[in-house]
Enzyme design. Structure first.
Site, short mmCIF file in Angstrom:
data_model
loop_
_atom_site.label_atom_id
_atom_site.label_comp_id
_atom_site.label_asym_id
_atom_site.label_seq_id
_atom_site.Cartn_x
_atom_site.Cartn_y
_atom_site.Cartn_z
N ALA A 101 6.25 6.30 2.77
CA ALA A 101 7.63 6.42 2.29
C ALA A 101 8.63 5.76 3.24
O ALA A 101 9.68 5.28 2.80
CB ALA A 101 7.99 7.89 2.09
N ASN B 241 0.55 0.90 6.94
CA ASN B 241 1.03 1.54 5.71
C ASN B 241 2.05 2.59 6.15
O ASN B 241 1.68 3.71 6.52
CB ASN B 241 -0.11 2.18 4.92
CG ASN B 241 0.37 2.74 3.58
OD1 ASN B 241 1.57 2.82 3.34
ND2 ASN B 241 -0.57 3.11 2.72
N ARG C 160 -4.22 14.34 -2.34
CA ARG C 160 -2.82 14.14 -2.74
C ARG C 160 -2.76 13.20 -3.95
O ARG C 160 -3.26 12.08 -3.88
CB ARG C 160 -2.08 13.49 -1.57
CG ARG C 160 -0.72 12.94 -1.91
CD ARG C 160 -0.26 11.93 -0.86
NE ARG C 160 1.09 11.50 -1.17
CZ ARG C 160 1.64 10.41 -0.67
NH1 ARG C 160 0.99 9.64 0.17
NH2 ARG C 160 2.85 10.07 -1.02
N GLU D 153 1.47 -5.52 6.02
CA GLU D 153 1.91 -4.31 5.32
C GLU D 153 0.95 -4.03 4.17
O GLU D 153 0.64 -4.93 3.39
CB GLU D 153 3.33 -4.53 4.76
CG GLU D 153 3.82 -3.39 3.89
CD GLU D 153 5.21 -3.62 3.31
OE1 GLU D 153 5.97 -4.45 3.84
OE2 GLU D 153 5.53 -2.96 2.30
N ARG E 141 5.98 0.93 -9.69
CA ARG E 141 6.44 2.32 -9.63
C ARG E 141 7.98 2.38 -9.60
O ARG E 141 8.64 1.45 -10.05
CB ARG E 141 5.78 3.00 -8.43
CG ARG E 141 4.24 2.96 -8.53
CD ARG E 141 3.57 3.60 -7.33
NE ARG E 141 3.87 5.03 -7.27
CZ ARG E 141 3.59 5.80 -6.21
NH1 ARG E 141 3.01 5.27 -5.15
NH2 ARG E 141 3.88 7.09 -6.22
N HIS F 118 -0.28 -1.18 0.96
CA HIS F 118 -0.05 0.02 0.14
C HIS F 118 -1.26 0.22 -0.76
O HIS F 118 -1.83 -0.76 -1.27
CB HIS F 118 1.21 -0.11 -0.72
CG HIS F 118 2.43 -0.25 0.13
ND1 HIS F 118 2.99 0.80 0.80
CD2 HIS F 118 3.16 -1.35 0.45
CE1 HIS F 118 4.02 0.37 1.50
NE2 HIS F 118 4.14 -0.94 1.31
N TYR G 293 -3.69 7.85 -5.65
CA TYR G 293 -4.19 7.48 -4.33
C TYR G 293 -5.71 7.63 -4.16
O TYR G 293 -6.24 7.31 -3.10
CB TYR G 293 -3.46 8.30 -3.26
CG TYR G 293 -1.97 8.04 -3.23
CD1 TYR G 293 -1.48 6.78 -2.91
CD2 TYR G 293 -1.06 9.04 -3.56
CE1 TYR G 293 -0.11 6.52 -2.90
CE2 TYR G 293 0.31 8.79 -3.54
CZ TYR G 293 0.78 7.54 -3.21
OH TYR G 293 2.13 7.28 -3.20
N PRO H 221 3.72 8.87 6.76
CA PRO H 221 3.75 10.24 6.27
C PRO H 221 2.95 10.50 5.01
O PRO H 221 2.93 9.66 4.10
CB PRO H 221 5.26 10.49 6.01
CG PRO H 221 5.86 9.14 5.93
CD PRO H 221 5.05 8.26 6.83
N ASN H 222 2.33 11.64 5.01
CA ASN H 222 1.56 12.18 3.88
C ASN H 222 0.22 11.48 3.64
O ASN H 222 -0.57 11.94 2.81
CB ASN H 222 2.39 12.17 2.58
CG ASN H 222 3.67 12.97 2.73
OD1 ASN H 222 3.61 14.15 3.08
ND2 ASN H 222 4.81 12.36 2.50
C1 DQA Z 1 2.30 4.18 -0.41
C2 DQA Z 1 3.43 3.90 -1.41
C3 DQA Z 1 4.70 4.58 -0.98
O1 DQA Z 1 5.74 4.31 -1.90
C4 DQA Z 1 4.51 6.08 -0.90
O2 DQA Z 1 5.67 6.70 -0.41
C5 DQA Z 1 3.30 6.46 -0.10
C6 DQA Z 1 2.09 5.65 -0.19
C7 DQA Z 1 0.96 3.58 -0.87
O3 DQA Z 1 0.08 3.42 -0.04
O4 DQA Z 1 0.78 3.32 -2.07
O5 DQA Z 1 3.29 7.50 0.56
O6 DQA Z 1 2.64 3.54 0.82
#
Ligand code: DQA
Length: 140
Positions: A74, A71, A17, A95, A104, A97, A22, A9-10
């Site tokens: 959230a 990835n 964003r 995995e 964080r 990020h 990011y 998501p997102n």
């Molecule tokens: C994320 C880190 C997550 O905590 C966050 O919710 C994201 C992006 C990252 O790529 O840094 O949406 O996965």
């Protein structure tokens, strides 16, 4: 070699964003660069904001692809279902990020993916994805 990048998501908003965290590059632009650079790989990409669609995709590719770069955004920190899917399938998952989730908020320190992933790469910006691809290419 077939590798898929799965974004949660997102992450469709990358480039616009929270750019301080990011970055300002869109994922589409980055993905084209990766396809150009790793021509020997059949590289595909899937993004969804919906937990069940991410699980469906993991199940769909999880018995035929050579690697999954995941990835879950959230959902990493909340989804037992995605964690179970990663455990269920045969294709190895890395995995990733973009940000260093460990620097964080506390709730980002939990991952339901990591126990069943072959490794975790966090904090290198979009390069985190490339490092994951390289781990599959080098046969790690
Ligand atoms: C994320 C880190 C997550 O905590 C966050 O919710 C994201 C992006 C990252 O790529 O840094 O949406 O996965």
């Amino acid at each position: 070699m077939k590798i898929i990048i799965i974004n949660g998501p997102n992450l469709n908003l990358l480039g616009k964003r929270e750019t301080a965290i990011y970055g300002s590059k869109s994922f589409d632009d980055f993905f084209v660069e990766m396809q150009f650079k790793y021509k020997e790989i059949e590289l595909t990409f899937f993004q969804s904001n919906i937990e069940g669609e991410l699980i469906d995709k993991l199940q769909e590719v999880g018995y035929s692809f050579d690697g999954i770069v995941l990835n879950a955004a959230a959902y990493t920190h909340t989804s037992v279902g995605i964690g179970d899917a990663v455990k269920a399938i045969e294709t190895p998952v890395v995995e990733v990020h973009i940000s260093n989730t460990f620097s964080r908020e506390d709730y980002r320190h939990i991952s339901y993916i990591a126990p069943n992933a072959i490794g975790v790469i966090a904090g290198f910006g979009l390069q985190s994805y490339e490092l994951a691809i390289q781990s599959f290419v080098s046969g790690k």
